[in-house]
Every structure is written in C-alpha cells, then in structure tokens.
Design a protein around this motif. Structure first.
Motif, short mmCIF file in Angstrom:
data_model
loop_
_atom_site.label_atom_id
_atom_site.label_comp_id
_atom_site.label_asym_id
_atom_site.label_seq_id
_atom_site.Cartn_x
_atom_site.Cartn_y
_atom_site.Cartn_z
N LYS B 543 0.81 -1.21 0.00
CA LYS B 543 0.00 0.00 0.00
C LYS B 543 0.85 1.27 0.00
CE LYS B 543 -4.63 0.76 0.84
NZ LYS B 543 -5.83 0.00 1.13
N LEU B 544 1.94 1.23 0.80
CA LEU B 544 2.77 2.42 0.94
C LEU B 544 3.83 2.50 -0.15
CD1 LEU B 544 3.37 2.33 4.80
CD2 LEU B 544 1.86 3.89 3.56
N GLY B 545 4.05 1.40 -0.80
CA GLY B 545 5.09 1.36 -1.81
C GLY B 545 6.48 1.46 -1.23
N ALA B 546 6.62 1.01 0.00
CA ALA B 546 7.93 1.01 0.65
C ALA B 546 8.37 -0.43 0.86
CB ALA B 546 7.84 1.73 1.99
N PRO B 547 9.68 -0.68 0.80
CA PRO B 547 10.13 -2.07 0.99
C PRO B 547 9.75 -2.57 2.38
CG PRO B 547 11.93 -0.63 0.26
CD PRO B 547 10.77 0.26 0.54
N VAL B 574 -3.91 -3.05 9.66
CA VAL B 574 -4.72 -4.25 9.89
C VAL B 574 -5.76 -4.38 8.78
CG1 VAL B 574 -6.37 -5.36 11.44
CG2 VAL B 574 -4.37 -4.19 12.39
N CYS B 575 -6.41 -3.26 8.42
CA CYS B 575 -7.42 -3.31 7.36
C CYS B 575 -6.80 -3.73 6.03
CB CYS B 575 -8.09 -1.95 7.21
SG CYS B 575 -9.09 -1.50 8.65
N ALA B 576 -5.62 -3.18 5.77
CA ALA B 576 -4.94 -3.54 4.52
C ALA B 576 -4.63 -5.03 4.50
CB ALA B 576 -3.66 -2.72 4.38
#
Lengths: 340, 813
Positions: B543-547, B574-576
């Motif tokens: 979702k965040l596009g972070a490793p 948690v939802c993600a």
C-alpha cells in the motif's frame, strides 16, 4: 467462609434498656459491642447465644468524664481511647496497651469494655468446630478435659487482654450495671484465675465504665510480647506504674503481668520490693526476678512456655528501665515494631 | 524498545485496586446452591459405616455425595493417581474430605454436615518420617517404593567417594527445613454449572486450568471436549492452587447431577488442609573441598515428609537434589532422596518447589566452609560460581549466569567487607546465593506438544486480542502477554486485550507454576506477534510502496524508517492486511529445548534458562532473649531482562517477604494428643492468626538490584523472577545470625527459643548450634550411575534402572 449461626439482634438505646433485655433473656443473651472477639467465636461455634444485645447505640457508654481522675465509657472504641489526649498524657500504660491491640481496623471496632471482658484464649479452644471435634473438644466448650494439662481440674485458657494489666497497674475501678442495681469494684475483683469463669461479672451485668484515679506523680508503661508487630494477642505482657519522689526513690509501685495465667497477675511481692528503693540496676534485677516468679505460662499460646517464662524477667526490666528514664526506643522498636 | 524494560502500571492494575476483579467467590449465578465438605476428624482410619440419610433429609439439602460417587482416582502426576474427590473406605489425614452436602445456602449445608453419620475404625497413625520408615504396615497407600516410603531416588554422577578421598577437607552437616504453607490471601473457591448445551463449566481459583481440565475428564469419565475450565484471577497462588482439588471435582459432579450452579468457597482452615505446601525436609550434606575452596564432590541426602498423598511429591523429591550443581561447579555429585507418606495434609510445590530446603543447607554449609578455610564467604562463592554455557554433572544445560555480578552488586550495596565479622556482638550480616528454573523443561504428563500457545486476533479497530491458557495469579502474566505483543506490534499495551486461562477459548499453556510463564508464554506471544506483524508489513508495504524490510511498527503506526512521512496507522495496516489476506489471526507456540539428561529422573531440573540471586541479610540478635530483628535485606537478581521492572521488583520484594516468613516464623506443624486418651493428630493452628506470617510492620528495608544480561532463550532476554529471589534469604538469615552471635541455627524457622538453646549449648561447651543431630537409616537403592560429561558420559546411566520389587504395584494413569 465461616457463617454466623442464626440469632436475634437487639439494639437498645440506653444502659437501662440493655440491662432489662439481659434480665429478661435469662442467660440466652450476650452483649456485643465491637464484635471483634464475639463474632469470630460465634462463627467457630464457641458461643451460640440466641440473642445479641448490641451496645453501639448506647451513647452513655461512650462518654469521657473528669472526676477524681478520668472515667472512660466502656463503649469507647480502642481507637477513641488511643486518641484521647488525657489517656496519652496521664495514663501511658493504657495508651501503650490500647495502641498495640490487634490492628487499626480492629481497634476501630473493638471497645475498651470488650477488651476487658475478652474471652480467655487457648490453642485448643480458638479453633473451628470441626477442629475441636477432631480432638473431642475441651472443657471450655463441649468437652470434659483440659488438653493443655490433662490432669488439670480447671481450664487453663489464657487471659489475653492488653488493657486489663495496664488498668490494674493504674489502679482502675469498673462500674457494673444490671437491672438490679449498680456496683463499682476494683478492676482486680473482676477477674478470676479460671479459664472458663474468668470474670466475676454476673450474666445480667453490663460493664459500663472504667474509672482511673488521679494520675498525680504516677508514671506507667506497658510492654507486650508477641511474634509480630500487629494482629497478635500478647503471650506475655508487663504493665508497670511507679510513683517516684524527688530523690528518685519509689514511693509506690504496681507491676502486673498479662497472658501468664487465666487472669492478669498482680505481683505484690515485686511491687513491695520496689517501694522505698531507687530504680537502680540492682533493684530492677531483683524486682524482675520477683515479678517473674509467679508467672505460669502454659503450652497453649505462641512461643514455647519455657522461653516465655525465661524472658518475663527481661520484659519486667524493660518496663522498669523505661520508667527510670532509660532510652528504650531501640528495644521497643525491635520487639514491638513500633515506637510508643 | 518502547514498552519492554520500562516500569509500567500493570494492565490489570485498575481492576485490582478498584475491586472490580472478579474472583471465583465473586461469581453469583442464578439458582446457585452451595457445597460444604465433611472432613475426617481422624488422621488415619477405615470408614466402617457412612450413612448420609439424615443429612439428605435435612430441609434445604439438595444432594449429598460420598466416595461411592467418585470411583475413579486422579492426581497431578501420572505416577501418583492416588486421590479420590471424596474418601473411598479410608481417610488418611484429619481434614480428608469424606462427604459433600449441597444445600440452598452455606449455613444449611454446614448444619447438615453434622447429620452425616460416620463410624471409623482408627488405624496406626504416622506423624513423622521416622515412624513411616520404622513401620511398613498399615500402608497409607497401596503403591510406592515400599511400606510407607513413597519414593526413593539414588543418582550418582561421577565417583563422589573418590573425590572425597582426594579432598583437603570434607564437611558433613545435617539440616532441617520445616514445612510451611502458601497462605494466599484468597481461599480456594470454585463454581460449576452446566452451560445451555449441557456441557460442564468450572470456574476455579486455579493456577493450572489445563491440568484441572484433564483431571475432571478422567475423574468424571467425561469427554474433555465437553468440559470447560475457566481459571478466575487468583488472589495469590504460590503453588497452592496447582493441583486438581477435591472440591473442584465435587462441585463439578454436583452441578451435573443437579443441573444448577454449585459453588464452594473453602474456609481458611480448609486451605490449610488442601496445603500442597513446602515439604519438611531433613537433609545430610557432605561436601569435599580443596584448600582454596573449590568443591571436588558433593553428596546430598534428603528425607521428605510428604503427607498423605502423592501430589507433586515425586517431582519435589527430585528437586531437592536437582539444582545444587547449577550455582557452583561440582565435578562429582551424588543425590539420594526419600519421600515418605504420613497422616498429614499432602505437601507439594511451594514457591521454589523442593529446592529451598537443600539450598538452605548448602548455603549455610558454604558459610561454614568459608570460615574453616579462612576465606571470605563472598569471595569463596566467586571462586566456585559455575561457568556460563555449561553442561553440569547432572546434565543440566546452563546458559547465562549472572551470579557473579549478583554477588558483586549485593556486596557493594551492603558494604559487605566493612560489615562481615566486623559488627559488634549481637549484630551481623549473612550472604547466600541461589538459582532457579525459568520453567520446567518437561511437562507434567509425557507429550511432545508445545508448552505454551498464544493466538492473536487482530481487529479492524486497531485492537488486538491475545489468547493464552496462562493464568493470572497476581504475578502479572496478563501484563507480560500484553507487553510482548504490544512491543512487537508497536501499539500500546492497553490496545491489547488478554483472554487467558479458559480451556474453551485459549490455546493450552501448562499453567502458572515452575516460573515458566514469562519465558514460555512470552516466546509464544512474540512468535504470534511477529507472524502478525509480517502479514501487516506485507500489506502495508504494497500500500505504501515502501520495501517491507524498511517498515517499522511503533507508536500505533507503520512507517518507512528512511522516510517516516510514508506511514499508515496500525489500524489501517490491519485493514490492509485483512483486505489482502482475509481475517487476521496468528498463532505462536513454545517448546523448550530437548534435555541433555537421558537417565531416569533426568526430567526434573532441566530448564531453558536459570535465574540467579544473591542476598545479604542484616540481623540483630539479643543474646539475653534470642530475639531476632532483621532491619535490612539487600538482594540482587539476575533477571536476564526486566520486561516490566515494576512487576519484577514486586516479585523480588514479595519473595523476600515470604522468605523471611519461612526463615523466622512460619511452621506447618501438628499436634498429637496423649495416645492413651486420643487418636487425634491435628494441624496445630490452621488459622491466619496463629500460623505466624510476617505483617508489613515486620518487613525490613529491602534494597533490590536487578542484573540484566539478556538471555538469548528468554523473550527479549527475560528469565524468571517469581521464585528464585526467595531462595537465598533463608540461609542468609542463618548466616547473619551466626555472624551476630556465633551460633549456628541449622534449621528453619530460626526462633528466639532456638537461639537461646544454641547459646546455652555454647556456654556449656557443647557445639554452638541448634539443629538435627542425625539422619535416619534409609534403605537406599543402588544408585543409577551416570558419568558426567567430562568423563565421557552421554547423559545415560551405565547400569539398569532399578525395577520395583515383585508384589509392588506401580500406579499409572
């Protein structure tokens, strides 16, 4: 939980009304003030009165009056006695004794009169019904024998009141009221050396007040032996009061031992020995020897009887040294866990 | 770390201080009826006649049960299935339950107890181990190693006799450790009911709901799946609520029969009869040393007064000889232990389980050795402390050892070298050390499943529920569970709800005993939380596009360490995760490492990690009266890491408190009446007034030092603290008394009477001590020979395990 048996509860508002209730109940009624002694006993079925006459609403039992000395209502709680400045300032032994009874919570409930009438105690008696059944009971309740000394014709339960030795040393009287009248007796006459019939109070009498004589030049102290700094009843106590003249010579003295018999023990020989002498180390040692002599501890409390007998001397000496003015705070703190 | 290591208010603290914690006795279900137990008035007897008809007919009585209703025996150990919920034909101690009355209220049930007619035929009574050793008949139980000997143990690790021959000095001492009881403030209580499906539910003040669950299934012959045991928060346990108890099984049976809730709350007297407390132990210790203090060999014999049933007794017996080697290096070691049955309430596990007794002897003996060799007692111990990462003579694998630092810290804090042997007559200081398990390496019953399991449910709200079978007994286990989960997930402890000690809802944890919960449950909780964090990190990473590897969980957020602005809340994560993977639930479990011991009896003693303690006690003793005053105690404890220092300090101080009780006053003692007049053998004073335990006024100042070197086997490095700090205090008191007035009190409790007697003995030119004079003859079996690791041993015995003699029955579950 142990449960109380069923009983009828009466809450009179005056001594007269209470005395009438007692007279009419013909022995099946018991007085209850704080209940700290009686109610556990009832749970253990040591006493199962049909009627309890509660004294907490009787205001006249809670008064403090100046007279020749001070009169204390028997219904004062031990906390009230401890907080009373006249007690603390003039009657040190009573203040120290009351301060060391049980715990703060129990002192908030327990009363002066209740402590004077405290049931005698014994490790064979202060047990649940089932436990006492397992030893087939003892003569104090439901049985025939004294297990402390099986050949003893009388019950050897121990007088465990803290205030009685102190008040005896202070020369107190008590007032007893019944529907038939009022009598005032020296406190010493209230007690008998019998674990069952330990009081001369008649069943229909109410102990209403304690009268302390003028404190004058008397100094008094109370030393209590017990395992812990709270809760425990005394297994030995020494109350001592002396009147000393300007030269440091003892004019009059009273030494009373607690918890070494079925009544508080006045040690006349020791008190007489002290009179006319200064509180020197030698006099203190001699007096302590004399005072300890009549002590007859039995194997029915905490600590061994031999040791309790042995340390009676030391405790009498502690008391007398404190009255002489020695700094006994260290010893007091070690033995009582509190400064008094 | 944000949570671990910081002193915090415990999560269940609010409920406790506001009186909202629901203890077993607080439960009031509609239609509840009440149970009372009729207990034996004789110490040992055959039940000739038992007639309950008058009691059953008493108004208000619903049910009367007897031993006939409970034909199946049970017991905590598979090898000691020797208890019945109610006595079958025989009573074995004063207080053994004979019948149960269930009535509309407690008072009615109590009154009806008197209407149960029992006729007994008295049997010979065994009041002391000497009597049990002397007479084989009648047997209190029809099982055990012989006569009235329950258990005999004999183990040899290396050639102790040869070591003694080579020693510069061999010291031999006998000690006695008096029995004591746990004295939890809360009396045992239990409520049983059928749930709407007809299944059985038992709420009980127990430390071990899993074992109670098993015992109920067995004793009631019911499928375990139809029984739910809920451990209510315990108002103190200390080991006294670790067995399945008569009253639990009785109310369960009654609830099934009556189909209404049945409740029992024991009286304080009955708690003394449940007991399972400290075994009275007589012991003989022989220790060979070199001139410079190194131990070359040690020989330990113990005699345990077990009381009337097995309980944990077989384990207790092994424990009296298990941990001597864990503190100091002992190259050759022999242990012989004997537990006898007597007609008294059964002994079992009390804080320190079987180890405080021998530790008491060992640490006093070391004090004597130090004096004889003219070595400072602290210095002597520093010379002989066991090395970390060692396999001991008896095959205990020891990891981290913080004992050396404990000794250094405590001697510095107490200014030891300025005080020891330097204080005026009547004042002294004493030092002692100890070690304890962070959980038993083996379960009570043989199985190869995990010892602790944790399940997590993650909620879209950002809340987490942690499920675990561990039981909150006041020690703070709920707080440990919550803290471990919150630390890993980067949320607040109050965001985590703990659901514990419920066999329907929670995965098995073996229970709150043997100091096992923090280490085992903690590791399981960390594993479950790491698995959950992994799922959340995976989803957040997408979702965040972070490793994923750069994501950090802290302050209820998930963020990129290199770019903290790239973040989401924990709830969003948690939802993600739920969107990505479905409902989020994870599990973790913990199984201790395999023991290196492979000989019979090697199951007692192994642990994933051992804690260490050192204590210095200051004592003032009046030589005239023997009166003892303890003004100060310094104690250092090797905790590995303090997860919540507030709780750790609480456990240390509580241990000092309990230890001083045992050292100075507590005695579970019994009274026999003159035999010509009575068969009675009764507990001397089953009450909190006359069984003396210290009050707050009797507590000294306690200076606590925590030694923290994280142990890789513990959760965040933590080791135990619930039991270990108790152990050094009793011998330290004895050593302090010696330093004060020069007499040895070789037994507890150390009372003024004993001090006076020792002083009198000294004055009369006799040995300046008070303590047992002899160790009785015990028919020891041939020792199991297990060569220690340094003699090429592999943890197995070189001779066959002794088999029971013909005609002896071995009870198995």
């Amino acid at each position: 939980m142990m449960r109380l048996p069923h009983f009828v509860f009466r809450a009179p508002r005056s001594v007269t009304e209470a005395a009438d209730l007692l007279a009419r109940a013909e022995g099946d009624a018991t007085l209850v003030a704080g209940g700290t002694d009686l109610l556990p006993n009832m749970k253990r079925r040591q006493q199962t009165p049909g009627t309890l006459v509660g004294l907490r609403r009787v205001g006249e039992l809670r008064t403090i009056a100046n007279g020749d000395g001070v009169s204390l209502g028997a219904g004062l709680t031990l906390t009230e006695v401890v907080r009373e400045p006249r007690v603390r300032e003039r009657y040190g032994a009573l203040w120290q004794a009351a301060s060391q009874i049980a715990t703060p919570q129990l002192r908030n409930m327990g009363t002066l009169g209740g402590n004077l009438c405290l049931d005698t105690r014994c490790n064979y008696y202060d047990q649940n019904y089932e436990w006492r059944k397992a030893i087939d009971f003892c003569m104090k309740k439901d049985g025939d024998i004294c297990w402390v000394a099986t050949s003893s014709p009388r019950c050897l339960a121990v007088s465990s009141t803290d205030t009685a030795p102190a008040l005896l040393a202070l020369g107190a009287d008590v007032t007893l009221v019944s529907a038939n009248g009022t009598r005032r007796i020296p406190l010493g006459d209230l007690y008998r050396n019998d674990g069952i019939h330990y009081l001369t109070r008649r069943p229909a009498e109410i102990l209403t007040a304690v009268h302390l004589p003028h404190a004058d030049r008397w100094h008094s102290t109370y030393w209590k032996l017990r395992r812990r700094g709270a809760f425990d009843f005394p297994v030995l106590s020494v109350a001592a009061a002396v009147r000393v003249n300007g030269d440091g010579v003892v004019e009059d003295a009273r030494i009373v031992l607690g918890a070494v018999a079925s009544r508080p023990l006045e040690t006349a020989a020791a008190s007489a020995h002290l009179t006319g002498r200064p509180l020197s180390d030698d006099t203190i040692a001699e007096t302590a020897d004399l005072a300890a002599r009549p002590a007859r501890p039995m194997d029915n409390t905490d600590f061994s009887l031999v040791w309790r007998k042995r340390v009676t001397r030391q405790f009498v000496a502690y008391a007398l040294r404190e009255l002489r003015g020695d700094d006994m705070r260290d010893v007091r703190l070690r033995t009582s866990r509190m400064l008094l | 770390m944000n949570i671990i290591g910081r002193p915090r208010r415990r999560v269940d603290g609010r409920a406790k201080v506001t009186g909202q914690t629901i203890f077993a006795d607080d439960l009031m279900l509609p239609r509840t009826v009440h149970c009372k137990l009729l207990r034996s008035t004789l110490p040992h007897a055959r039940i000739v006649r038992l007639d309950v008809s008058r009691a059953a007919a008493h108004p208000g009585v619903h049910l009367v049960l007897t031993g006939r209703d409970f034909p199946i025996p049970y017991g905590i150990l598979p090898v000691s299935q020797d208890e019945h919920a109610l006595a079958v034909d025989r009573v074995r101690f004063t207080g053994d339950p004979v019948a149960a009355v269930i009535a509309r209220d407690e008072l009615t049930a109590f009154e009806a107890l008197d209407l149960v007619d029992v006729e007994y035929e008295p049997l010979r009574t065994f009041a002391t181990p000497d009597e049990s050793l002397a007479h084989d008949a009648p047997r209190i139980h029809e099982y055990g190693d012989r006569g009235n000997i329950h258990k005999l143990v004999s183990l040899a690790f290396g050639d102790v006799d040869a070591a003694f021959r080579a020693a510069d000095r061999v010291f031999e001492d006998t000690f006695f450790y008096q029995g004591s009881t746990h004295l939890p403030i809360e009396q045992h209580a239990a409520v049983a009911a059928r749930d709407p499906d007809g299944k059985l539910v038992l709420w009980s003040s127990t430390q071990t709901p899993h074992y109670v669950h098993r015992a109920l299934a067995k004793a009631l012959a019911m499928p375990a799946a139809h029984i739910r045991v809920i451990a209510t928060p315990n108002g103190g346990g200390f080991g006294g609520k670790s067995d399945p108890f008569n009253h639990e099984i009785v109310v369960a049976k009654a609830a099934l029969l009556l189909d209404r809730p049945v409740k029992i709350c024991l009286t304080r007297e009955e708690v003394f009869y449940c007991h399972r407390g400290r075994h009275p132990v007589l012991m003989k210790l022989r220790t060979g040393v070199t001139r410079d203090g190194a131990i070359v060999g040690m020989d330990v014999q113990t005699l345990l007064d077990g009381g009337a049933y097995g309980s944990y007794g077989v384990a207790s017996t092994f424990y009296t000889g298990a941990l001597q080697t864990v503190t100091y290096h002992i190259p050759a070691y022999r242990f012989q232990g004997c537990r006898v049955f007597t007609n008294k309430p059964p002994c079992g596990p009390k804080r320190g389980h079987g180890t405080p007794q021998t530790r008491f002897g060992q640490e006093i003996q070391l004090d004597k050795i130090a004096e004889a060799l003219a070595i400072d007692p602290a210095d002597l111990r520093l010379r002989i402390v066991e090395q970390p990462e060692t396999l001991t003579a008896n095959y205990l694998r020891v990891g981290t050892i913080g004992l050396e630092e404990c000794i250094r810290r405590v001697t510095r804090a107490a200014d030891w070298s300025a005080r020891h042997r330097r204080l005026p007559y009547g004042r002294g200081v004493g030092l002692a050390c100890s070690s304890y398990l962070s959980g038993a390496g083996l379960p009570i019953y043989w199985n190869d499943m995990p010892h602790s399991g944790v399940q997590l449910k993650l909620d879209r709200s950002g809340g987490v529920t942690a499920f675990c079978g561990a039981t909150e007994i006041g020690q703070g286990s709920d707080d440990v569970l919550v803290a471990c989960v919150a630390e890993v997930l980067g949320i607040d402890p109050l965001d985590v709800r703990a659901v514990t000690g419920d066999t329907d809802l929670t995965p098995v944890d073996l229970g709150s005993y043997s100091s096992r919960v923090t280490l085992m449950m903690g590791n399981a909780a960390i594993q479950a939380a790491e698995r959950a964090r992994d799922l959340l990190a995976e989803a957040a990473s997408r979702k965040l596009g972070a490793p994923k590897a750069r994501l950090v969980f802290a302050d209820r957020r998930v963020f990129d360490t290199e770019n903290p602005g790239v973040a989401m809340t924990f709830a969003e994560a948690v939802c993600a995760a739920e969107a990505a993977f479905g409902t989020i639930g994870t599990t973790g479990s913990y199984t201790p490492p395999r023991s290196a011991a492979r000989f019979k009896g090697g199951g007692v003693g192994p642990s994933p990690a051992y804690s260490y303690s050192a204590a210095i006690v200051e004592a003032e003793v009046d030589p005239e009266t023997g009166w003892i005053h303890v003004p100060r105690v310094w104690i250092a404890h090797d905790i590995g890491r303090a997860l919540n220092p507030t709780l750790v300090r609480g456990q240390v101080e509580g241990s000092v408190y309990m230890a001083l009780g045992e050292a100075l006053m507590e005695e579970q003692t019994f009274r026999r009446l003159p035999a010509r007049l009575s068969h009675a053998l009764v507990h001397k004073f089953p009450s909190m007034l006359e069984y003396k335990s210290p009050t707050t006024l009797d507590m000294p100042e306690v200076f606590t030092e925590l030694v923290e070197h994280p142990d890789p086997r513990g959760p965040f490095g933590a080791k135990e603290v619930g039991q270990g700090p108790l152990l050094p205090v009793m011998p330290a008191v004895a050593n302090a008394v010696y330093d004060a007035i020069g007499v040895r009190i070789d037994e507890v409790p150390i009372t003024p009477e004993k001090i006076v007697k020792a002083l009198e003995a000294k004055a009369a030119g006799k040995p300046a001590r008070y303590g047992p004079a002899r160790f009785p003859d015990v028919p020891w079996p041939e020792a199991l020979q297990v060569p220690p690791p340094w003699e090429g041993g592999d943890g197995t015995a070189t001779n066959p395990a002794r088999t029971p003699k013909a005609g002896q029955e071995v009870v198995r579950s």
